[in-house]
Design a protein around this motif. Structure first.
Motif, PDB file in Angstrom:
ATOM      1  N   GLN A  30      14.119 -27.222   9.170  1.00  0.00           N
ATOM      2  CA  GLN A  30      12.993 -27.490  10.077  1.00  0.00           C
ATOM      3  C   GLN A  30      12.101 -28.584   9.511  1.00  0.00           C
ATOM      4  O   GLN A  30      11.692 -29.506  10.225  1.00  0.00           O
ATOM      5  CB  GLN A  30      12.159 -26.224  10.322  1.00  0.00           C
ATOM      6  N   ASN A  64       8.139 -35.867  14.679  1.00  0.00           N
ATOM      7  CA  ASN A  64       7.712 -35.163  15.886  1.00  0.00           C
ATOM      8  C   ASN A  64       7.427 -33.705  15.524  1.00  0.00           C
ATOM      9  O   ASN A  64       8.308 -33.002  15.039  1.00  0.00           O
ATOM     10  CB  ASN A  64       8.846 -35.244  16.920  1.00  0.00           C
ATOM     11  N   GLU A 101       5.759 -31.586  17.773  1.00  0.00           N
ATOM     12  CA  GLU A 101       5.182 -30.965  18.977  1.00  0.00           C
ATOM     13  C   GLU A 101       5.631 -29.511  19.171  1.00  0.00           C
ATOM     14  O   GLU A 101       4.986 -28.750  19.864  1.00  0.00           O
ATOM     15  CB  GLU A 101       5.488 -31.795  20.235  1.00  0.00           C
ATOM     16  N   ASP A 102       6.758 -29.147  18.516  1.00  0.00           N
ATOM     17  CA  ASP A 102       7.218 -27.761  18.637  1.00  0.00           C
ATOM     18  C   ASP A 102       6.488 -26.813  17.694  1.00  0.00           C
ATOM     19  O   ASP A 102       6.654 -25.605  17.776  1.00  0.00           O
ATOM     20  CB  ASP A 102       8.722 -27.673  18.347  1.00  0.00           C
ATOM     21  N   LEU A 103       5.701 -27.396  16.792  1.00  0.00           N
ATOM     22  CA  LEU A 103       5.007 -26.545  15.827  1.00  0.00           C
ATOM     23  C   LEU A 103       3.618 -26.208  16.327  1.00  0.00           C
ATOM     24  O   LEU A 103       2.957 -27.027  16.955  1.00  0.00           O
ATOM     25  CB  LEU A 103       4.899 -27.262  14.478  1.00  0.00           C
ATOM     26  N   SER A 104       3.206 -24.988  16.016  1.00  0.00           N
ATOM     27  CA  SER A 104       1.870 -24.567  16.420  1.00  0.00           C
ATOM     28  C   SER A 104       0.983 -24.470  15.185  1.00  0.00           C
ATOM     29  O   SER A 104       1.308 -23.793  14.217  1.00  0.00           O
ATOM     30  CB  SER A 104       1.972 -23.217  17.134  1.00  0.00           C
ATOM     31  N   CYS A 130       2.175 -31.945  11.086  1.00  0.00           N
ATOM     32  CA  CYS A 130       1.592 -31.568  12.375  1.00  0.00           C
ATOM     33  C   CYS A 130       0.341 -32.410  12.652  1.00  0.00           C
ATOM     34  O   CYS A 130       0.182 -32.969  13.736  1.00  0.00           O
ATOM     35  CB  CYS A 130       1.178 -30.096  12.267  1.00  0.00           C
ATOM     36  N   GLN A 184       8.092 -18.014  18.109  1.00  0.00           N
ATOM     37  CA  GLN A 184       9.385 -18.672  18.287  1.00  0.00           C
ATOM     38  C   GLN A 184      10.319 -17.800  19.121  1.00  0.00           C
ATOM     39  O   GLN A 184      10.994 -18.282  20.036  1.00  0.00           O
ATOM     40  CB  GLN A 184      10.051 -18.977  16.931  1.00  0.00           C
ATOM     41  N   LYS A 198       9.205 -17.848  22.697  1.00  0.00           N
ATOM     42  CA  LYS A 198       9.475 -19.150  23.309  1.00  0.00           C
ATOM     43  C   LYS A 198      10.941 -19.267  23.717  1.00  0.00           C
ATOM     44  O   LYS A 198      11.265 -19.727  24.827  1.00  0.00           O
ATOM     45  CB  LYS A 198       9.122 -20.246  22.296  1.00  0.00           C
ATOM     46  N   ASN A 221      11.957 -19.545  27.615  1.00  0.00           N
ATOM     47  CA  ASN A 221      12.582 -20.783  28.101  1.00  0.00           C
ATOM     48  C   ASN A 221      14.092 -20.663  28.266  1.00  0.00           C
ATOM     49  O   ASN A 221      14.732 -21.586  28.758  1.00  0.00           O
ATOM     50  CB  ASN A 221      12.295 -21.940  27.131  1.00  0.00           C
ATOM     51  N   ASP A 227      17.259 -25.638  19.828  1.00  0.00           N
ATOM     52  CA  ASP A 227      16.619 -26.044  18.573  1.00  0.00           C
ATOM     53  C   ASP A 227      17.003 -25.160  17.404  1.00  0.00           C
ATOM     54  O   ASP A 227      16.665 -25.443  16.260  1.00  0.00           O
ATOM     55  CB  ASP A 227      15.090 -26.018  18.723  1.00  0.00           C
TER      56      ASP A 227
END
Lengths: 87, 87
Positions: A21, A30, A32-35, A79, B21, B24, B28, B33
């Motif tokens: 990851q 990128n 954007e999938d991480l919070s 992030c 995760q 999600k 979805n 991923d």
């Protein structure tokens, strides 16, 4: 099996599993999938595990969770950098 | 601080951090991923942590890693179901 050896193998496996990851985020620039929020919760939890490891004097727990803290702080920094760029 | 309480708080935080995760992927219906290989490595490592917890007789380690094994097996199942559908 020796407990420490078992702990070190367990720690190595869970540590290795985190790397893809991190590499993916760095490679694709990128995040954007991480919070943010979840990374903060995770880093807090992992830091408490390190503390727990010190209290119990268990090196495998200290090492593997300290490594996980480093990986997740790096993710948090990615992030911040990549989200700023994309906004 | 009491070691067991510390371990339980640490385990709760790292467990909670895994749920987004999972939610999600389920919401979805998309697991592209996720990597099979990494999930297998992670599940092996977490299972060894559960074993380590039993050897050391430490409930926080057993509980939090057993929960993580369950979450990741669910992710693996999602991976299998959703990747089949999309191919």
């Amino acid at each position: 099996m020796d407990e420490n050896l078992l702990g070190i193998i367990a720690g190595a496996l869970t540590s290795v599993a985190m790397l893809p990851q991190l590499l993916k985020v760095i490679k694709n620039k990128n995040a954007e999938d991480l919070s943010w929020g979840m990374l903060m919760v995770l880093i807090s939890g992992l830091s408490l595990w390190v503390w727990y490891g010190f209290l119990k004097d268990e090196l495998p727990i200290i090492l593997s969770n300290a490594f996980a803290v480093l990986v997740n702080i790096t993710l948090l920094i990615c992030c911040i950098i990549y989200k700023k760029k994309s906004s």
